[in-house]
Write an enzyme that holds these catalytic residues in place. Structure first.
Site, PDB file in Angstrom:
ATOM      1  N   ASP A 135       0.827  -1.218   0.000  1.00  0.00           N
ATOM      2  CA  ASP A 135       0.000   0.000   0.000  1.00  0.00           C
ATOM      3  C   ASP A 135       0.859   1.265   0.000  1.00  0.00           C
ATOM      4  O   ASP A 135       0.346   2.365   0.183  1.00  0.00           O
ATOM      5  CB  ASP A 135      -0.959  -0.004   1.198  1.00  0.00           C
ATOM      6  N   HIS A 137       3.335   2.014   2.106  1.00  0.00           N
ATOM      7  CA  HIS A 137       3.872   2.495   3.387  1.00  0.00           C
ATOM      8  C   HIS A 137       5.382   2.292   3.477  1.00  0.00           C
ATOM      9  O   HIS A 137       5.938   1.382   2.867  1.00  0.00           O
ATOM     10  CB  HIS A 137       3.149   1.861   4.593  1.00  0.00           C
TER      11      HIS A 137
HETATM   12  P1  PGA Z   1       8.155  -7.002   3.342  1.00  0.00           P
HETATM   13  O1  PGA Z   1       7.435  -5.764   4.031  1.00  0.00           O
HETATM   14  O2  PGA Z   1       9.592  -6.633   3.293  1.00  0.00           O
HETATM   15  O3  PGA Z   1       7.916  -8.155   4.245  1.00  0.00           O
HETATM   16  O4  PGA Z   1       7.547  -7.130   1.994  1.00  0.00           O
HETATM   17  C1  PGA Z   1       7.771  -4.479   3.625  1.00  0.00           C
HETATM   18  C2  PGA Z   1       6.967  -3.471   4.412  1.00  0.00           C
HETATM   19  O5  PGA Z   1       5.813  -3.768   4.764  1.00  0.00           O
HETATM   20  O6  PGA Z   1       7.477  -2.386   4.673  1.00  0.00           O
END
Ligand code: PGA
Length: 259
Positions: A135, A137
């Site tokens: 999303d 973030h």
């Molecule tokens: P992920 O999460 O590295 O497990 O894809 C990234 C995040 O949510 O900032």
């Protein structure tokens, strides 16, 4: 504009970023690292662990980006536990020198201000590792986060809770709230290194790097930073309009510059 580096796979990204961290620590043995959790930064920590023989990490300091609110102390999925397991222990860092926001409910009212004060007392973060959520973030700054925000409590989106449910028995066990460095906190770090791998991140990466600056897409905050490096695999780069230019620029970069 951030520097965008497109590499063959996450292993190559890990090696590249680990080299930059090694150079930093050689130059400044008490460097302050900004540590991210999640799957994305793992190749960096693995490459750094493989590269750390002969490197003195005993003075390195670190600040994690975020923490869940209200998990019991010692919960295996608290980011304090994750950082200990995935970063502190494999790298042999000194645990007392690595801080994680305090998500304990009893002290949550002042935990954000306390964390900001601790980062400032350390002289700020030298190199901040970042992942990005589907999303958009960064840290746990969900859509709508102010670019000026500092460490504070946020409510996780349903999408983030679904994304992170893989670490818990069920989505119902994923906390609703978190405490996260703000976008303003992150932007104070001296060097941002954002990594993303896989097609699932392609839309968020394209919006963050080439879309408008918007609190609606918190990752777009990296466009405001004077020294941001974005390291992607081909799949995560697949929706970038100017991918060919980024490849060209990196291929023609003087070798001494590093990332
Ligand atoms: P992920 O999460 O590295 O497990 O894809 C990234 C995040 O949510 O900032």
């Amino acid at each position: 504009m951030a520097e965008v580096v497109i590499v063959g796979d996450s292993g190559a990204a890990g090696t590249l970023v680990a080299e930059a961290i090694v150079s930093l620590i050689e130059e400044r043995p008490d460097a302050v690292l900004g540590l991210a959790t999640g799957s994305t930064p793992l190749p960096v920590y693995e490459a750094l662990a493989a590269r750390s023989q002969g490197l003195d990490l005993s003075r390195v300091r670190g600040f994690a980006l975020d923490e869940y609110v209200g998990l019991p102390a010692g919960h295996p999925e608290s980011y304090r536990s994750v950082i200990t397991r995935e970063v502190v222990e494999p790298l042999g860092l000194v645990p007392e020198r690595i801080q994680v926001p305090n998500g304990a409910a009893e002290t949550i009212q002042h935990a954000g201000a306390d964390y900001e004060a601790a980062i400032q007392a350390a002289g700020g973060v030298d190199l901040q590792i970042l992942g990005i959520g589907t999303d958009g973030h960064i840290g746990f700054n969900e859509p709508g986060s102010s670019f000026a925000s500092l460490t504070r409590v946020k409510t996780l989106t349903e999408q983030t809770r679904r994304d992170n449910a893989r670490f818990f028995d069920s989505i119902d066990d994923v906390p609703m709230h978190c405490i996260t460095q703000g976008l303003g906190t992150i932007l104070r770090a001296r060097h941002l290194v954002l990594l993303a791998f896989g097609a699932g991140k392609a839309a968020a990466i394209a919006a963050a790097l080439e879309g408008p600056l918007s609190a609606n897409l918190p990752g777009s905050a990296v466009q405001l930073h004077p020294r941001a490096t974005v390291v992607l695999d081909e799949a995560a780069a697949s929706e970038l309009q100017h991918a060919d230019y980024y490849r060209y620029a990196y291929a023609n970069k003087p070798a001494w510059q590093g990332i």
